[in-house]
Design a protein around this motif. Structure first.
Motif, mmCIF file in Angstrom:
data_model
loop_
_atom_site.group_PDB
_atom_site.id
_atom_site.type_symbol
_atom_site.label_atom_id
_atom_site.label_comp_id
_atom_site.label_asym_id
_atom_site.label_seq_id
_atom_site.Cartn_x
_atom_site.Cartn_y
_atom_site.Cartn_z
ATOM 1 N N GLN A 126 38.460 44.134 48.075
ATOM 2 C CA GLN A 126 37.799 43.581 46.502
ATOM 3 C C GLN A 126 37.543 45.599 45.907
ATOM 4 O OE1 GLN A 126 34.179 42.317 47.598
ATOM 5 N NE2 GLN A 126 35.046 39.918 47.420
ATOM 6 N N TRP A 127 37.786 46.076 44.939
ATOM 7 C CA TRP A 127 37.596 47.778 44.719
ATOM 8 C C TRP A 127 36.614 46.954 43.575
ATOM 9 C CZ3 TRP A 127 41.112 51.475 46.090
ATOM 10 C CH2 TRP A 127 42.030 51.201 46.396
ATOM 11 N N SER A 128 35.590 48.413 43.640
ATOM 12 C CA SER A 128 34.726 48.377 43.000
ATOM 13 C C SER A 128 34.475 50.544 42.453
ATOM 14 C CB SER A 128 32.889 47.802 43.437
ATOM 15 O OG SER A 128 33.392 46.633 43.829
ATOM 16 N N SER A 171 37.647 50.452 47.468
ATOM 17 C CA SER A 171 37.330 49.222 48.463
ATOM 18 C C SER A 171 37.045 48.830 49.529
ATOM 19 C CB SER A 171 39.345 49.230 48.809
ATOM 20 O OG SER A 171 39.552 49.731 49.607
ATOM 21 N N THR A 228 34.657 39.108 53.145
ATOM 22 C CA THR A 228 35.582 39.278 52.312
ATOM 23 C C THR A 228 36.518 39.103 52.660
ATOM 24 O OG1 THR A 228 36.479 41.876 52.034
ATOM 25 C CG2 THR A 228 34.388 41.010 51.273
ATOM 26 N N GLY A 286 41.753 45.989 41.470
ATOM 27 C CA GLY A 286 41.500 45.003 42.010
ATOM 28 C C GLY A 286 41.070 43.971 40.316
ATOM 29 N N TYR A 313 36.862 46.235 52.443
ATOM 30 C CA TYR A 313 37.343 44.565 53.423
ATOM 31 C C TYR A 313 36.674 44.804 54.720
ATOM 32 C CZ TYR A 313 39.956 41.774 56.162
ATOM 33 O OH TYR A 313 40.463 40.546 56.630
#
Length: 578
Positions: free
Chosen positions: A162-164, A176, A158, A259, A178
């Motif tokens: 990135q947040w999910s 998150s 990435t 995000g 990375y």
């Protein structure tokens, strides 16, 4: 002749009723306009307060992203060399411990985070700030959901964090990741933690925070799940419950940086508070005013039929000398009846006016006192001092002390954010004061001052106004404690019995310099206290709260043990357990 009398009475009634109806309409418009203005202020307060908290969350998340990316880039080479990590093999134990220490330091700095982690793709090993998860480890809850999500993204690099969202079967989390060259790093945040920060209440209106995940699923606090639902069209609705029935709801989308372009939403709805009670009171006043107007019309008719007609007969009899006997027998009675009725009517109007003014003044005073109490709950200097203290501990590596202070500060904030007019037990109030004293003793040192509570057993369940004792103890700490001399602060509580019932006697004293004469004079006369060029509302607010809650049954006095020595505050309130 009778027809002319009826026309005269009709004109008189119209002359009274038309202005009265205009006045009633104006009163109704003013009442409802004031309710709408007050409601708008409440919405604005909740929106602004939630916005500040969201801004704080966004700032921390941006900083977390920066630190995670920087830390991975700095240690990428060293971490890639960690291979063959097994629970029965200690070759990489020191490296794993070093990674865990770095993750713990991150968690201490960011209170929102549930945990920080480092995931090695080839080894399928997750290093947490609290331990290590191996491929053979038995996983459950948050760790299971996190590991499964990380395994799905193995081998994918990435360019940013990135947040999910993940769900462990009970709670929701946002995490998150990375990833770079087979190494993934990030943090996990419990959604309940974020919701607790954004749950803002004011004057009986409740802000309910929620968020929608990538699939449009509603994520909301567990305590609020029974308050909101969605209909078939996807619109949020409220259940027909006790407080939310037939209420109009406004939502305030708050832009967040978790995000992409996800957003927090704050749903504001009434839950049966002071504004709703004022609305009911004003409706009652409208009915009362209408009743007064109707009663006035009936009084006018009675005034005409029973007083004016006899008066006309009395005047007409003066023109007829043959009716002197009737005048002597009945004239005085008619005049006396007229005067008595006029006095009673004027007295009734004065009582009604005084009643309306008294009700309005009490409600306005209660609102003002509650708002001032809310202002007292926001103590930026105290919170900033605590944060500076935590920062200093972090520089000195005092991990356990930071954990203890953070727990005490969290308990402190949870207590002060409660309802401004709530009653609490002596046990909870004293525990809260002890918690505050411990925080200040960490700051000043235990050699600077002491705090002692003298209270008989069995008194813990008696009720007192929340933060009443704390306000006077805080005054003693802020205005007397220094590094120059040792100060003793004492709380004495005893149960007293009088003819009209039981009373709680509370005495807060210290061995500092005592109250200055100007402050003592202002406190005794219940006037605003001005000190160091600023208005201090703590003392006057506490006095007003006691007056509102107990009336004349509450007694409070301020004095010094001696001239320029030892401040003493004595409070006597009715003892009650319910």
């Amino acid at each position: 002749m009778g027809k002319k009398k009826n026309l005269s009475l009709g004109r008189l009634t119209l002359r009274v009723m038309i202005p009265a109806l205009v006045l009633l309409t104006g009163i109704i418009l003013v009442m409802f306009r004031s309710i709408f203005d007050a409601r708008s202020l409440v919405y604005k307060y909740i929106e602004d307060t939630a916005g500040l908290y969201v801004e704080k969350i966004n700032t921390d998340i941006v900083q977390i992203n920066y630190e995670v990316i920087s830390l991975l880039k700095q240690n990428e080479k060293e971490w890639r060399e960690m291979t063959d990590i097994r629970p029965d093999h200690g070759r990489n134990f020191e490296k794993v411990s070093a990674v865990q220490e770095q993750l713990r330091n991150l968690k201490i700095r960011y209170k929102e985070a549930s945990c920080f982690y480092l995931y090695l793709d080839e080894e399928d090993v997750t290093i947490l700030d609290s331990g290590t998860l191996f491929p053979t480890s038995i996983l459950e809850g948050r760790n299971l959901a996190l590991t499964e999500s990380l395994r799905e993204g193995r081998g994918e690099d990435t360019s940013y964090s990135q947040w999910s969202f993940i769900h462990d079967g009970v709670e929701d989390y946002v995490y998150s990741r990375y990833s770079k060259n087979g190494i993934t790093m990030g943090c996990v945040i419990r959604m309940e933690t974020l919701f607790s920060m954004l749950h803002v209440n004011s004057l009986g209106y409740e802000g309910i925070p929620y968020i929608l995940d990538e699939e449009g699923r509603l994520i909301i606090s567990g305590e609020d799940k029974d308050k909101v639902t969605f209909d078939e069209a996807g619109e949020m609705v409220l259940p027909r419950s006790e407080h939310f029935s037939k209420r109009k709801v406004y939502s305030f989308p708050i832009t967040g940086l978790i995000g992409g372009f996800r957003r927090f939403y704050i749903l504001v709805a009434p839950n049966g508070g002071i504004l709703e009670r004022i609305m009911s009171l004003q409706a009652a006043l409208v009915i009362l005013t209408a009743g007064i107007i109707l009663g006035s019309a009936l009084l006018v008719r009675a005034y005409y039929n029973r007083l004016l007609l006899p008066m006309k007969q009395f005047v007409g009899s003066l023109k007829n000398t043959e009716e002197e006997q009737w005048i002597n027998e009945n004239g005085d009675n008619n005049i006396l009846e007229l005067e008595m009725a006029s006095k009673e009517f004027k007295g009734l109007l004065r009582k009604i006016k005084a009643l309306k003014i008294d009700i309005y003044e009490k409600e306005l005073e209660k609102q003002k006192t509650e708002l001032e109490t809310m202002q007292m709950q926001i103590r930026p200097h105290f919170y900033l001092n605590c944060l500076n203290l935590i920062h200093g501990m972090a520089d000195m590596g005092q991990r356990q002390e930071i954990i203890g202070l953070t727990k005490m500060l969290s308990d402190y904030m949870r207590y002060v954010m409660r309802d401004a007019h709530a009653m609490t037990t002596l046990e909870d109030e004293v525990s809260f004061v002890r918690n505050y004293v411990q925080i200040q003793q960490i700051r000043y040192g235990k050699e600077a001052f002491s705090f002692e509570v003298i209270m008989d057993q069995g008194m813990e369940e008696y009720k007192v106004p929340a933060m009443l004792i704390h306000n006077f103890v805080e005054n003693a700490v802020v205005h007397t404690v220094s590094l120059d001399s040792y100060v003793e602060i004492t709380l004495y509580v005893v149960l007293e019995r009088y003819e009209d019932g039981k009373y709680l006697y509370l005495c807060i004293s210290d061995t500092g310099g005592g109250f200055p004469e100007k402050i003592l004079e202002a406190a005794r006369s219940e006037k605003p206290v001005y000190y160091d060029g600023r208005k201090h509302i703590g003392i006057s607010n506490s006095v007003k709260r006691l007056r509102l809650l107990y009336g004349e049954r509450a007694k409070i006095s301020f004095s010094n043990m001696d001239e320029g020595y030892g401040a003493v505050v004595e409070v006597r309130i009715p003892a009650q357990k319910e």
